[in-house]
Write a protein that holds these residues in place. Structure first.
Motif, mmCIF file in Angstrom:
data_model
loop_
_atom_site.group_PDB
_atom_site.id
_atom_site.type_symbol
_atom_site.label_atom_id
_atom_site.label_comp_id
_atom_site.label_asym_id
_atom_site.label_seq_id
_atom_site.Cartn_x
_atom_site.Cartn_y
_atom_site.Cartn_z
ATOM 1 N N GLY A 7 -2.271 9.905 8.942
ATOM 2 C CA GLY A 7 -1.801 10.901 9.903
ATOM 3 C C GLY A 7 -0.374 11.358 9.637
ATOM 4 O O GLY A 7 -0.035 12.523 9.835
ATOM 5 N N ALA A 8 0.473 10.454 9.166
ATOM 6 C CA ALA A 8 1.877 10.793 8.926
ATOM 7 C C ALA A 8 2.090 11.541 7.618
ATOM 8 O O ALA A 8 3.066 12.274 7.481
ATOM 9 N N THR A 9 1.179 11.367 6.685
ATOM 10 C CA THR A 9 1.403 11.926 5.338
ATOM 11 C C THR A 9 0.630 13.197 5.062
ATOM 12 O O THR A 9 0.918 13.885 4.087
ATOM 13 N N GLN A 10 -0.338 13.541 5.887
ATOM 14 C CA GLN A 10 -1.175 14.724 5.651
ATOM 15 C C GLN A 10 -0.637 15.939 6.371
ATOM 16 O O GLN A 10 0.017 15.879 7.331
ATOM 17 N N VAL B 133 0.882 -1.162 0.000
ATOM 18 C CA VAL B 133 0.000 0.000 0.000
ATOM 19 C C VAL B 133 0.921 1.214 0.000
ATOM 20 O O VAL B 133 1.833 1.302 0.822
ATOM 21 N N ARG B 134 0.673 2.117 -0.937
ATOM 22 C CA ARG B 134 1.504 3.312 -1.080
ATOM 23 C C ARG B 134 0.649 4.554 -0.823
ATOM 24 O O ARG B 134 -0.372 4.734 -1.472
ATOM 25 N N VAL B 135 1.099 5.385 0.105
ATOM 26 C CA VAL B 135 0.377 6.608 0.448
ATOM 27 C C VAL B 135 1.315 7.784 0.200
ATOM 28 O O VAL B 135 2.404 7.856 0.774
ATOM 29 N N LYS B 136 0.878 8.698 -0.665
ATOM 30 C CA LYS B 136 1.686 9.865 -1.000
ATOM 31 C C LYS B 136 1.708 10.830 0.184
ATOM 32 O O LYS B 136 0.684 11.094 0.803
ATOM 33 N N SER B 137 2.893 11.345 0.467
ATOM 34 C CA SER B 137 3.042 12.273 1.579
ATOM 35 C C SER B 137 3.165 13.703 1.084
ATOM 36 O O SER B 137 3.714 13.957 0.019
ATOM 37 N N THR B 138 2.693 14.621 1.903
ATOM 38 C CA THR B 138 2.849 16.046 1.616
ATOM 39 C C THR B 138 4.113 16.599 2.281
ATOM 40 O O THR B 138 4.372 17.792 2.194
ATOM 41 N N HIS B 139 4.865 15.725 2.951
ATOM 42 C CA HIS B 139 6.070 16.121 3.684
ATOM 43 C C HIS B 139 7.295 15.445 3.080
ATOM 44 O O HIS B 139 7.168 14.505 2.304
ATOM 45 N N ASP B 140 8.479 15.881 3.511
ATOM 46 C CA ASP B 140 9.691 15.185 3.088
ATOM 47 C C ASP B 140 9.822 13.879 3.877
ATOM 48 O O ASP B 140 9.020 13.591 4.782
ATOM 49 N N VAL B 141 10.816 13.077 3.531
ATOM 50 C CA VAL B 141 10.980 11.767 4.158
ATOM 51 C C VAL B 141 11.164 11.892 5.662
ATOM 52 O O VAL B 141 10.507 11.198 6.449
#
Length: 154
Positions: free
Chosen positions: A151-154, A30-38
């Motif tokens: 929660g981690a990617t938004q 499952v791949r979730v695009k993040s709005t943040h850097d790594v």
């Protein structure tokens, strides 16, 4: 067993259509695009996991390790985490799932500069380890992973 795989596959497909930045593929990821850097995505995930009583066993900064041996690697970090309250019942359903536990989350920057949080789909683990009769546990794991990722990617 086929009904369980179909149900989990449908749940992932529905989740994917609701979250346009999420994709599930045949490879079980499952791949979730993040709005943040790594780094920020990994820090947010670690904070969420700890706030929910999860144990973080380690954070592996693959790109830092690669640099030490002269290999250039885009930012890549792996967080290994778990909770025996969740993992143990899953292992009781099929002991071989222990090879895939504790859970792992890969946070990586792709060649387009996009950051992704990637984890194993619980339906993939159910199929891989022939898990039957543990729908409640699998559903709980699926929901928790999706919530942590969001929660981690938004």
């Amino acid at each position: 067993m086929k009904l369980i795989r179909l149900w989990f596959g449908l749940a992932i497909a529905i989740s994917s259509s609701v979250l346009a930045s999420t994709s599930a593929t045949d490879d079980g990821l499952v791949r979730v695009k993040s709005t943040h850097d790594v780094s920020m995505t990994a820090d947010k995930l670690a904070g969420l996991l700890e706030s929910k009583g999860m144990t973080i066993f380690t954070r592996v900064k693959h790109s830092d390790s690669a640099k030490k041996v002269g290999v250039e690697l885009r930012p890549t970090e792996l967080i290994i985490f778990g909770n025996p309250k969740v993992g143990s019942p899953l292992m009781a359903c099929s002991q071989s799932v222990a090879i895939d536990l504790p859970q792992k989350a890969l946070i990586m920057e792709d060649d387009q500069g996009e950051v992704w949080l990637v984890y194993n789909s619980p339906s993939y683990l159910a199929a891989r380890h022939h898990i039957e009769g543990c729908d409640k546990v699998l559903s709980k794991v699926e929901g928790a992973l999706a919530n942590f990722a969001k929660g981690a990617t938004q």
